[in-house]
Design a protein around this motif. Structure first.
Motif, short mmCIF file in Angstrom:
data_model
loop_
_atom_site.label_atom_id
_atom_site.label_comp_id
_atom_site.label_asym_id
_atom_site.label_seq_id
_atom_site.Cartn_x
_atom_site.Cartn_y
_atom_site.Cartn_z
N CYS A 129 77.47 62.05 15.33
CA CYS A 129 77.33 63.25 14.63
C CYS A 129 76.90 64.02 15.95
O CYS A 129 76.16 63.51 16.80
CB CYS A 129 76.34 63.19 13.67
SG CYS A 129 74.75 62.44 13.89
N VAL A 132 73.69 68.69 13.73
CA VAL A 132 74.00 68.50 12.17
C VAL A 132 72.91 69.38 11.52
O VAL A 132 71.80 69.38 12.21
CB VAL A 132 73.26 66.91 11.81
CG1 VAL A 132 73.05 66.78 10.69
CG2 VAL A 132 74.03 65.83 12.73
N PRO A 133 73.54 69.97 10.59
CA PRO A 133 72.35 70.88 10.00
C PRO A 133 71.64 70.26 9.06
O PRO A 133 71.61 69.17 8.85
CB PRO A 133 73.62 71.85 8.87
CG PRO A 133 74.77 71.55 9.67
CD PRO A 133 74.97 70.02 10.15
N GLU A 135 70.47 70.50 6.30
CA GLU A 135 70.49 70.32 4.80
C GLU A 135 71.80 69.14 4.94
O GLU A 135 72.20 68.61 3.77
CB GLU A 135 71.23 71.51 4.23
CG GLU A 135 72.50 72.17 4.69
CD GLU A 135 72.16 73.07 6.01
OE1 GLU A 135 73.25 73.93 6.19
OE2 GLU A 135 71.03 73.21 6.25
N ARG A 136 72.42 68.71 5.95
CA ARG A 136 73.32 67.63 5.78
C ARG A 136 72.99 66.46 6.54
O ARG A 136 73.49 65.36 6.90
CB ARG A 136 74.64 68.18 6.55
CG ARG A 136 75.30 69.40 6.00
CD ARG A 136 76.41 69.49 6.30
NE ARG A 136 77.44 68.55 5.93
CZ ARG A 136 78.97 68.36 6.46
NH1 ARG A 136 79.35 69.64 7.03
NH2 ARG A 136 79.59 67.54 6.17
N GLN A 138 71.14 63.72 5.67
CA GLN A 138 71.37 62.64 4.55
C GLN A 138 72.69 62.07 4.97
O GLN A 138 72.71 60.70 4.88
CB GLN A 138 71.27 63.18 3.06
CG GLN A 138 71.56 61.69 2.15
CD GLN A 138 70.30 61.00 2.17
OE1 GLN A 138 69.19 61.12 1.75
NE2 GLN A 138 70.44 59.73 2.75
N GLU A 139 73.77 62.78 5.31
CA GLU A 139 75.07 62.48 5.36
C GLU A 139 75.32 61.40 6.73
O GLU A 139 76.13 60.63 6.68
CB GLU A 139 76.03 63.53 5.45
CG GLU A 139 76.13 64.35 4.18
CD GLU A 139 77.06 65.56 4.35
OE1 GLU A 139 77.94 65.56 5.05
OE2 GLU A 139 76.67 66.68 3.75
N PRO A 214 64.86 65.56 8.36
CA PRO A 214 66.18 66.15 8.67
C PRO A 214 65.83 67.01 9.74
O PRO A 214 66.97 67.49 10.71
CB PRO A 214 66.17 66.88 7.12
CG PRO A 214 65.74 66.20 6.15
CD PRO A 214 64.29 65.27 6.91
N SER A 218 68.51 67.18 13.10
CA SER A 218 69.02 68.37 13.50
C SER A 218 68.70 68.59 14.95
O SER A 218 69.59 69.17 15.83
CB SER A 218 68.73 69.48 12.50
OG SER A 218 69.34 70.59 13.03
#
Length: 266
Positions: A129, A132-133, A135-136, A138-139, A214, A218
């Motif tokens: 990755c 990474v935003p 809000e994403r 967790q993915e 998060p 990011s």
């Protein structure tokens, strides 16, 4: 799910699913062997099982390229060492050669005279990755484990940069296993307790992080690509202090487990 990496008696390293007995004493904790590396690819049960007490636990993850540490991410810890909370996350790297597992020895090198424990929550990355935003986040997470960001405090002060102080061999205990069942929100509200020879020396909670998980993912992925198996150390609560050869340090995070290591002289 609790995923461990282990060595059975007379066997080779393998991964397994830890099965903790619901009733203490009557049934032993076991580990069910799985194929392959769960961070890298889907796995299958082999059908083999071992009593957990009969295997030697290793670091639950082998970082593919890096361990990324975050400094001064708990305000009280920054203050106890006379530091301000930095404007941006304070990032450092530990090489994968610093990683050891549960019950392995932390070796105090000959150049260090002030070796400190730092109990932390560690995040294991599960996919390649970049950028990474928030809000994403967790993915891209595979799971969580317990870490001790061992630090040669005198060397850290003397060198001015942290490569020797935090990246020496054995300075990154991880374990006893990874858990994959926690959400980011759950991981962001976990008590952390560090004990030295049974005495509590650190007591905090991951909700006290200045920058939550998060935001850290990011920020880090904005300048470096994260790979499956990379580990992020999220910072330590207040209460850090020295440990001496012969002592045992335990870092416990509720909902994950207890990482335990002894200290030895080089």
């Amino acid at each position: 799910m609790r995923i461990a990496r282990f060595v059975p008696t007379g066997g080779d390293p393998a991964f397994g699913i830890v099965e903790l007995a619901a009733d203490e004493g009557e049934h032993p904790d076991t580990i069910a062997v799985i194929t392959g590396d769960p961070v890298a690819a889907p796995v299958q049960y082999t059908g083999a099982r071992h009593d957990l007490a009969d295997v030697r636990l290793l670091s639950p993850v082998i970082p593919r390229s890096k361990v990324v540490g975050i400094g001064r991410n708990y305000a009280e810890h920054a203050a106890e060492l006379g530091n301000e909370v930095p404007t941006d996350p304070l990032v450092f790297l530990k090489p994968n050669t610093s990683v050891i597992g549960h019950d392995e020895a932390i070796i105090r090198p000959s150049f260090c005279h002030e070796l400190h424990y730092e109990g932390e929550l560690a995040v294991v990355i599960g996919r390649i990755c970049k950028d990474v935003p928030v809000e994403r986040a967790q993915e891209v997470i595979f799971g969580f484990t317990v870490a001790d960001d061992v630090t040669a405090r005198d060397v850290q002060k003397g060198d001015g940069q942290w490569t020797r102080a935090k990246g020496s061999d054995t300075f990154c205990p991880l374990g006893p296993w990874m858990v994959t069942h926690l959400s980011v929100a759950e991981a962001q509200s976990l008590p952390i307790t560090t004990r030295l020879d049974g005495q509590v020396v650190q007591r905090g909670n991951t909700r006290e992080m200045v920058r939550p998980i998060p935001e850290l993912i990011s920020y880090i992925s904005s300048f470096t690509t994260l790979l499956p198996g990379d580990v992020i150390l999220t910072g330590t609560p207040a209460g850090v202090g020295p440990m001496e050869p012969g002592q045992r340090v335990e870092v416990e995070i509720d909902g994950i487990g207890t990482l335990s290591n002894t200290v030895a002289e080089a």
